[in-house]
Design a protein around this motif. Structure first.
Motif, PDB file in Angstrom:
ATOM      1  N   MET A   1       0.997  -1.072   0.033  1.00  0.00           N
ATOM      2  CA  MET A   1      -0.034  -0.064   0.023  1.00  0.00           C
ATOM      3  C   MET A   1       0.975   1.195  -0.169  1.00  0.00           C
ATOM      4  O   MET A   1       1.982   1.284   0.759  1.00  0.00           O
ATOM      5  CB  MET A   1      -1.020   0.019   1.253  1.00  0.00           C
ATOM      6  N   LYS A   2       0.539   2.060  -0.650  1.00  0.00           N
ATOM      7  CA  LYS A   2       1.139   3.573  -0.683  1.00  0.00           C
ATOM      8  C   LYS A   2       1.318   4.273   0.460  1.00  0.00           C
ATOM      9  O   LYS A   2       0.096   4.357   1.131  1.00  0.00           O
ATOM     10  CB  LYS A   2       0.855   4.419  -1.908  1.00  0.00           C
ATOM     11  N   GLN A   3       2.320   4.710   0.866  1.00  0.00           N
ATOM     12  CA  GLN A   3       2.387   5.653   2.135  1.00  0.00           C
ATOM     13  C   GLN A   3       1.826   6.969   1.838  1.00  0.00           C
ATOM     14  O   GLN A   3       1.945   7.573   0.662  1.00  0.00           O
ATOM     15  CB  GLN A   3       3.494   5.694   2.609  1.00  0.00           C
ATOM     16  N   GLN A   4       1.290   7.568   2.832  1.00  0.00           N
ATOM     17  CA  GLN A   4       0.544   8.784   2.808  1.00  0.00           C
ATOM     18  C   GLN A   4      -0.547   9.338   1.940  1.00  0.00           C
ATOM     19  O   GLN A   4      -0.719  10.397   1.556  1.00  0.00           O
ATOM     20  CB  GLN A   4       1.754   9.890   2.536  1.00  0.00           C
ATOM     21  N   VAL A   5      -1.135   8.188   1.467  1.00  0.00           N
ATOM     22  CA  VAL A   5      -2.048   8.307   0.702  1.00  0.00           C
ATOM     23  C   VAL A   5      -3.466   8.190   1.153  1.00  0.00           C
ATOM     24  O   VAL A   5      -4.492   9.012   0.913  1.00  0.00           O
ATOM     25  CB  VAL A   5      -2.167   7.217  -0.631  1.00  0.00           C
ATOM     26  N   HIS A   6      -3.733   7.113   2.142  1.00  0.00           N
ATOM     27  CA  HIS A   6      -5.053   6.932   2.853  1.00  0.00           C
ATOM     28  C   HIS A   6      -4.874   7.775   4.080  1.00  0.00           C
ATOM     29  O   HIS A   6      -3.802   8.083   4.873  1.00  0.00           O
ATOM     30  CB  HIS A   6      -5.187   5.569   3.116  1.00  0.00           C
ATOM     31  N   PRO A   7      -6.084   8.384   4.617  1.00  0.00           N
ATOM     32  CA  PRO A   7      -6.281   9.167   5.852  1.00  0.00           C
ATOM     33  C   PRO A   7      -6.077   8.183   6.982  1.00  0.00           C
ATOM     34  O   PRO A   7      -6.255   7.140   6.929  1.00  0.00           O
ATOM     35  CB  PRO A   7      -7.843   9.740   5.736  1.00  0.00           C
ATOM     36  N   GLU A   8      -5.688   8.901   8.137  1.00  0.00           N
ATOM     37  CA  GLU A   8      -5.450   8.213   9.367  1.00  0.00           C
ATOM     38  C   GLU A   8      -6.759   7.928   9.983  1.00  0.00           C
ATOM     39  O   GLU A   8      -7.577   8.953  10.105  1.00  0.00           O
ATOM     40  CB  GLU A   8      -4.688   9.160  10.413  1.00  0.00           C
ATOM     41  N   TYR A   9      -6.861   6.759  10.684  1.00  0.00           N
ATOM     42  CA  TYR A   9      -8.146   6.493  11.330  1.00  0.00           C
ATOM     43  C   TYR A   9      -8.009   6.512  12.759  1.00  0.00           C
ATOM     44  O   TYR A   9      -6.647   6.102  13.238  1.00  0.00           O
ATOM     45  CB  TYR A   9      -8.564   4.622  11.030  1.00  0.00           C
TER      46      TYR A   9
END
Length: 80
Positions: A1-9
């Protein structure tokens, strides 16, 4: 999975404003308001209008339409 693409949960408390029902869940949303949860930790609180505690599908209760339908309006209009 790419880093810094998905928001933090993170954990958030959702509060139904119509019933006062609260539940803890993971979310990407945040809020400046906080609440102390049952486990003693403080979490952001997000106010929502409808939840499983107040939605007619889950409660089995429908809101009554006081305006009536077309037939009722016709009867009122022509006094029948």
């Amino acid at each position: 999975m790419k880093q810094q693409v998905h928001p933090e949960y993170h954990k958030v408390v959702f509060m139904d404003t119509s019933t006062g029902f609260k539940f803890l869940s993971g979310s990407t949303e945040s809020s400046s308001e906080t609440i102390e949860w049952e486990d003693g930790n403080t979490y952001p609180v997000i106010k929502i209008e409808v939840s499983s505690d107040s939605h007619p599908f889950y409660t089995g209760k429908q809101k009554q339409n006081t305006a009536g339908g077309r037939v009722d309006k016709f009867k009122r209009k022509y006094n029948r």
